[in-house]
Design an enzyme around this catalytic site. Structure first.
Site, PDB file in Angstrom:
ATOM      1  N   TRP A 297      13.623 -24.830   2.292  1.00 42.07           N
ATOM      2  CA  TRP A 297      12.717 -24.690   1.323  1.00 42.07           C
ATOM      3  C   TRP A 297      13.379 -23.862   0.358  1.00 42.07           C
ATOM      4  O   TRP A 297      12.298 -23.550  -0.659  1.00 42.07           O
ATOM      5  CB  TRP A 297      11.944 -23.666   2.043  1.00 42.07           C
TER       6      TRP A 297
ATOM      7  N   ASP B  24     -19.690  -9.852  -4.241  1.00 40.21           N
ATOM      8  CA  ASP B  24     -18.676 -11.318  -3.984  1.00 40.21           C
ATOM      9  C   ASP B  24     -17.557 -10.682  -5.025  1.00 40.21           C
ATOM     10  O   ASP B  24     -17.370  -9.581  -5.099  1.00 40.21           O
ATOM     11  CB  ASP B  24     -20.122 -12.259  -4.846  1.00 40.21           C
TER      12      ASP B  24
ATOM     13  N   SER C 285      -2.487  -0.767   8.755  1.00 41.04           N
ATOM     14  CA  SER C 285      -3.350   0.657   8.224  1.00 41.04           C
ATOM     15  C   SER C 285      -4.935   0.474   8.446  1.00 41.04           C
ATOM     16  O   SER C 285      -5.356   2.022   8.103  1.00 41.04           O
ATOM     17  CB  SER C 285      -3.041   0.983   7.035  1.00 41.04           C
TER      18      SER C 285
ATOM     19  N   HIS D 135       8.576 -27.232   7.378  1.00 41.37           N
ATOM     20  CA  HIS D 135       8.175 -26.195   8.916  1.00 41.37           C
ATOM     21  C   HIS D 135       7.546 -25.143   7.170  1.00 41.37           C
ATOM     22  O   HIS D 135       7.081 -24.303   7.860  1.00 41.37           O
ATOM     23  CB  HIS D 135       8.296 -26.506   9.833  1.00 41.37           C
TER      24      HIS D 135
ATOM     25  N   GLU E 140       8.411 -12.367  -2.633  1.00 40.03           N
ATOM     26  CA  GLU E 140       7.543 -13.253  -1.656  1.00 40.03           C
ATOM     27  C   GLU E 140       7.377 -13.146  -0.586  1.00 40.03           C
ATOM     28  O   GLU E 140       5.871 -13.091  -0.402  1.00 40.03           O
ATOM     29  CB  GLU E 140       7.903 -14.917  -2.078  1.00 40.03           C
TER      30      GLU E 140
ATOM     31  N   ARG F  75      22.800 -21.673  11.332  1.00 41.03           N
ATOM     32  CA  ARG F  75      20.989 -22.637  10.809  1.00 41.03           C
ATOM     33  C   ARG F  75      20.824 -23.801  10.243  1.00 41.03           C
ATOM     34  O   ARG F  75      21.478 -24.800  10.246  1.00 41.03           O
ATOM     35  CB  ARG F  75      20.285 -21.333   9.773  1.00 41.03           C
TER      36      ARG F  75
ATOM     37  N   LYS G 299       5.873   3.726   6.124  1.00 39.46           N
ATOM     38  CA  LYS G 299       5.349   3.737   6.970  1.00 39.46           C
ATOM     39  C   LYS G 299       5.303   3.588   8.397  1.00 39.46           C
ATOM     40  O   LYS G 299       4.247   3.597   8.458  1.00 39.46           O
ATOM     41  CB  LYS G 299       5.015   1.837   5.950  1.00 39.46           C
TER      42      LYS G 299
ATOM     43  N   TYR H 188       7.728  -9.873   0.879  1.00 33.96           N
ATOM     44  CA  TYR H 188       6.730  -8.689   0.511  1.00 33.96           C
ATOM     45  C   TYR H 188       5.104  -8.995   0.391  1.00 33.96           C
ATOM     46  O   TYR H 188       4.283  -8.053   0.638  1.00 33.96           O
ATOM     47  CB  TYR H 188       7.079  -7.133  -0.515  1.00 33.96           C
TER      48      TYR H 188
ATOM     49  N   HIS I 256      11.899 -13.000  -3.468  1.00 29.04           N
ATOM     50  CA  HIS I 256      11.819 -11.252  -2.495  1.00 29.04           C
ATOM     51  C   HIS I 256      10.732 -11.167  -2.374  1.00 29.04           C
ATOM     52  O   HIS I 256      10.088 -10.535  -1.832  1.00 29.04           O
ATOM     53  CB  HIS I 256      13.615 -10.756  -2.806  1.00 29.04           C
TER      54      HIS I 256
ATOM     55  N   THR J 133       9.556   1.701   3.617  1.00 29.32           N
ATOM     56  CA  THR J 133       8.838   1.292   4.623  1.00 29.32           C
ATOM     57  C   THR J 133       9.377   2.159   6.812  1.00 29.32           C
ATOM     58  O   THR J 133       8.272   1.906   6.969  1.00 29.32           O
ATOM     59  CB  THR J 133       9.995   0.069   5.700  1.00 29.32           C
TER      60      THR J 133
ATOM     61  N   HIS K 158      20.667  -9.754  -3.017  1.00 31.52           N
ATOM     62  CA  HIS K 158      21.359 -10.160  -1.336  1.00 31.52           C
ATOM     63  C   HIS K 158      21.041 -11.320  -0.694  1.00 31.52           C
ATOM     64  O   HIS K 158      21.476 -10.860   0.192  1.00 31.52           O
ATOM     65  CB  HIS K 158      20.311  -8.702  -0.883  1.00 31.52           C
ATOM     66  N   HIS K 159      19.784 -11.912  -1.686  1.00 29.54           N
ATOM     67  CA  HIS K 159      20.136 -13.317  -0.313  1.00 29.54           C
ATOM     68  C   HIS K 159      20.949 -14.188  -0.977  1.00 29.54           C
ATOM     69  O   HIS K 159      21.277 -15.471  -0.490  1.00 29.54           O
ATOM     70  CB  HIS K 159      18.834 -14.494  -0.874  1.00 29.54           C
TER      71      HIS K 159
ATOM     72  N   SER L 183      -3.022 -22.000  -7.545  1.00 29.39           N
ATOM     73  CA  SER L 183      -3.537 -21.452  -6.966  1.00 29.39           C
ATOM     74  C   SER L 183      -3.802 -20.050  -6.471  1.00 29.39           C
ATOM     75  O   SER L 183      -4.911 -19.488  -6.145  1.00 29.39           O
ATOM     76  CB  SER L 183      -3.555 -22.430  -5.106  1.00 29.39           C
ATOM     77  N   SER L 184      -2.057 -20.038  -6.516  1.00 29.40           N
ATOM     78  CA  SER L 184      -1.959 -18.381  -6.059  1.00 29.40           C
ATOM     79  C   SER L 184      -2.480 -17.681  -7.012  1.00 29.40           C
ATOM     80  O   SER L 184      -2.473 -16.710  -7.403  1.00 29.40           O
ATOM     81  CB  SER L 184      -0.172 -18.345  -5.880  1.00 29.40           C
TER      82      SER L 184
END
Lengths: 522, 288
Positions: A139, A103, A265, A74, A252, A447, A328, A254, A250, A325, A299-300, A166-167
């Site tokens: 994951w 293009d 925006s 998932h 990722e 979890r 924003k 963002y 991390h 943040t 921090h993870h 791909s990315s």
């Protein structure tokens, strides 16, 4: 040389070949968007199964191993299959139009970056049918647990390699397009915010996707070729994987939220009929967030053990992110202040985003505090936190973007009534779904488990009901998209009264090649 | 049809990207089932690889013909240059992951196993008598006793070879810009020959390590970082040298103009990148 060597500007190939061999940014954007919607429902149906099993305590429907596989796949499907490709699809469709280009800069590479995805997901989904089942270690792929995966292990690693390739190709294309294809006069500080946020996101992608590729390659060699990167007996360390993974992971997160900021925006000024309150502060805030994202990864990992100085550094560094943040959030609020607001569906999703992403942001701030994180780590609190940032965060931004630009894509307005229903059902049920998970986490529910003590039963049932209804609400989105494709109400070039930008100077639907000659930007 | 510089160029559709995806898919399915013990794995892998090679030939031939046909204006050229630059940056980050693993192992993981920082009891209770040193194959002595390759033999020679190849490549580039085609093809040939000599020495070192020094991928964290770092570097040298051969053949056919030779420069950048990675390898893997 004859004209057949390149597309004539107004004709397009027909049939299946158009989609397989296309070099057109709109075709590729459509492929990305449709694929991501399909993957959203694939990943969503896995979430439904998870919530079904968690509806009541006890094991009712699926066995624990399969439950773990569902949780793992998932996440992979939603991150790499739904959210990221959806934003790349938006980038493909919108960036050339927004900067006055015909293009993307590297159209064939663009085709390849899309056409790796179906193969990558074939590899990933195939794992459900292999001996040992789909990957079930989460994951984040932490060793040594992930090394116990059955036959699906190499498929998982190679799927990640393909998704990364791909990315990277997509990101290179986006940067080159923005740096090289802008219309004359379109200086960097005149670019729309969506383009700016994608420029910075693409940089993050190129910087971190190769690191993920390296990390999973080390997993592969540890499993099959006898290396000891993550094996303490050989002088390695499983924690090394966590460092390398989160150095990718991390930034990722963002990667999945910065383009959302860009979308919001665009939408907020359009429906406030005011320009963005502070354009350059928004640019600098985006760049600051991107920079900080590289230096806060651990921090993870507060509970995995690290020296006290490291914990302090990563705690304070993480809290710094709240500053840009906040810039924003207040920027959007100040844009709305004293504006002539109207509440069409895109604006509703944007406002929903601002409110509910802030909830996810605040719970993130809570978990940045090391001693507090010891309590929250690996509980449903973190599940609630990142789902608030990703669902009413990224996904709401994507929905808002789709409603905002659908008239430009199809030439017709969607059914506004369906859009309004979609927003209000989503906004209510997403909270029914995820808000109780904060309480579950604070009360100590871990979890990634299929069963739980009866004390957690009530909130889990509420969460599951919210989940089923939220899932069902998303079918309204499909209805709304179909209502725009088969539209009745023709959209003018400028589909929204307050919308600004080059994309609204093109007719709706936009022509196959956006700008054949560069527009002039003052 | 040559495009005026003020209009845009969009290439026509192509089946090559999809062909490439199919090739990669074959390679990955083949490798996966091979690793899982299936006998047809190598066959599937080879078919996938053949499809990928077919794609590489076909796609590059198409692009070379379009370029030589004068279809690419300066804007396309700039896009290619930027694209190559960012691709090399992604490669830098790929190597960064493995260098990061090396620095983490040397600076943190191994000292901690030896009781450093607050890990006294880790060492005392789990890995008693393990003293942190480098090189190491860990507290369990994985792979058995081994010796390392010193820096001042073949590795130093290889450093000289790669640095020289960077110089010969630059001479070739200047010759191309001045239109001296003879010097161009001679020094380009010298460059890839030096590349292949480098690879020959690396192959010899690997055989030496496996057969006489008992240094293998299974030699704990030292063997892991040594072989993955030098192995991926060697792979990149092989790819770079192959690309040098291709542009050399193109030079012999009269391709490239003094002011229009993106492919040459792309390969040159790549070669210099491979060169710089080697310098880091020499310092941090072989020497220090």
């Amino acid at each position: 040389m004859s004209d057949s060597t390149h597309d004539d500007h107004d004709t397009k190939p027909t049939g299946l070949k158009r989609w397989l061999f296309t070099t057109n940014h709109k075709d590729i954007g459509t492929l990305y968007l449709v694929t991501s919607l399909i993957m959203f429902f694939v990943g969503g149906s896995m979430a439904m199964m998870i919530r079904l099993e968690l509806f009541q305590p006890g094991l009712q429907f699926i066995d624990p191993q399969f439950f773990n596989s569902l949780v793992t796949v998932h996440a992979l499907v939603m991150v790499f299959g739904a959210v990221m490709p959806a934003f790349v699809g938006l980038a493909n469709w919108m960036i050339p139009m927004m900067i006055g280009a015909p293009d993307m800069a590297l159209p064939r590479l663009n085709n390849w970056s899309f056409w790796l995805l179906p193969f990558a997901f074939t590899l990933l989904i195939l794992t459900f049918f292999l001996p040992g089942g789909a990957p079930a270690g989460g994951w984040t792929l932490y060793p040594p647990l992930v090394l116990q995966t059955g036959d699906s292990f190499p498929f998982l690693v190679f799927a990640v390699h393909l998704l990364g390739a791909s990315s990277i190709m997509g990101a290179i294309n986006i940067i080159v397009t923005i740096m090289n294809m802008r219309a004359p006069g379109m200086t960097l500080m005149k670019m729309p915010m969506f383009v700016w946020t994608w420029l910075i996101t693409a940089y993050l992608l190129i910087a971190v996707m190769p690191v993920l590729a390296g990390a999973v390659t080390m997993l592969l060699t540890d499993r099959f070729f006898g290396t000891s990167f993550f094996n303490a007996a050989g002088g390695g360390d499983p924690v090394l994987f966590q460092h390398v993974f989160w150095f990718f992971g991390h930034p990722e997160v963002y990667i999945m939220i910065l383009p959302s900021f860009g979308v919001i925006s665009q939408i907020v000024p359009a429906f406030s009929r005011k320009p963005l309150f502070g354009f350059s502060s928004m640019v600098y805030a985006t760049a600051s967030i991107a920079f900080l994202s590289f230096i806060v990864w651990a921090h993870h990992m507060f509970t995995t053990g690290m020296p006290i100085a490291g914990q302090l550094y990563f705690m304070l560094g993480t809290m710094l992110i709240a500053i840009p943040t906040g810039v924003k959030i207040f920027n959007w609020l100040a844009t709305m202040w004293k504006g002539e607001l109207t509440f069409e569906t895109p604006m509703l999703f944007a406002i929903g985003f601002i409110l509910m992403f802030a909830i996810g942001g605040f719970s993130g701030l809570m978990m940045a505090i090391v001693p507090v994180d010891y309590q929250y780590h690996d509980t449903y609190f973190i599940v609630a936190h990142f789902h608030y940032t990703l669902v009413p965060g990224s996904v709401f931004a994507l929905m808002g973007a789709a409603y905002y630009w659908l008239p430009k894509w199809t030439g017709y307005y969607y059914n506004e009534k369906i859009g309004q229903w979609h927003f209000w059902t989503s906004a209510v049920f997403v909270n029914v779904l995820f808000f109780p998970q904060h309480f579950l986490g604070l009360a100590g529910m871990p979890r990634r488990i299929p069963d739980y003590p009866t004390q957690f039963a009530d909130f889990n049932m509420v969460s599951s009901i919210g989940g089923f209804l939220f899932g069902a609400s998303q079918l309204l989105f499909v209805w709304a998209v179909i209502s725009s494709v088969k539209g009745k109400q023709k959209a003018p070039a400028k589909a929204w009264e307050g919308a600004e930008g080059l994309e609204w100077t093109l007719p709706s639907p936009a022509p196959y090649h956006s700008f054949n000659t560069p527009p002039k930007v003052d | 049809m040559a495009h005026a510089d003020n209009s845009y160029y969009i290439p026509h559709g192509s089946h090559w990207p999809l062909t490439g995806s199919i090739g990669l898919f074959g390679i990955m399915i083949g490798a996966s089932i091979w690793l899982n013990g299936s006998g047809i794995g190598p066959l599937v892998l080879s078919i996938g690889f053949a499809v990928l090679l077919f794609m590489i030939f076909g796609w590059f031939r198409l692009v070379i013909n379009e370029s030589e046909g004068g279809q690419y204006n300066s804007e396309v050229d700039t896009s290619f240059r930027m694209g190559m630059g960012w691709f090399i940056f992604s490669e830098v980050m790929f190597f960064a992951a493995f260098f990061g693993a090396l620095f983490y192992a040397r600076g943190i993981a191994v000292p901690w196993l030896g009781g450093d920082s607050n890990n006294f009891f880790t060492n005392e209770l789990l890995w008693n008598n393990f003293t942190a040193t480098w090189p190491t194959n860990g507290p369990d002595d994985l792979g058995g006793k081994f010796e390392t390759l010193g820096p001042w033999g073949i590795p130093a020679l290889n450093t000289a070879i790669l640095l020289t190849s960077g110089i010969t490549l630059t001479i070739a580039h200047h010759a191309l810009q001045k239109g001296s085609r003879g010097i161009l093809s001679m020094f380009l040939a010298a460059t890839f020959i030096l590349g292949f000599i480098f690879m020959g020495f690396q192959a010899y070192e690997y055989i030496h390590a496996y057969q006489e020094l008992n240094l293998t991928m299974e030699s704990g964290i030292y063997g892991s970082t040594f072989f993955l770092l030098t192995g991926f570097h060697g792979l990149h040298v092989t790819i770079g040298a192959t690309m040098l051969v291709v542009i050399w053949l193109r030079c012999l056919r009269g391709h490239f103009k003094p002011d229009h030779h993106f492919a040459f420069e792309a390969v040159a950048w790549y070669w210099h990148f491979v060169d710089v990675v080697w310098l880091f390898l020499f310092i941090f893997v072989y020497w220090l």
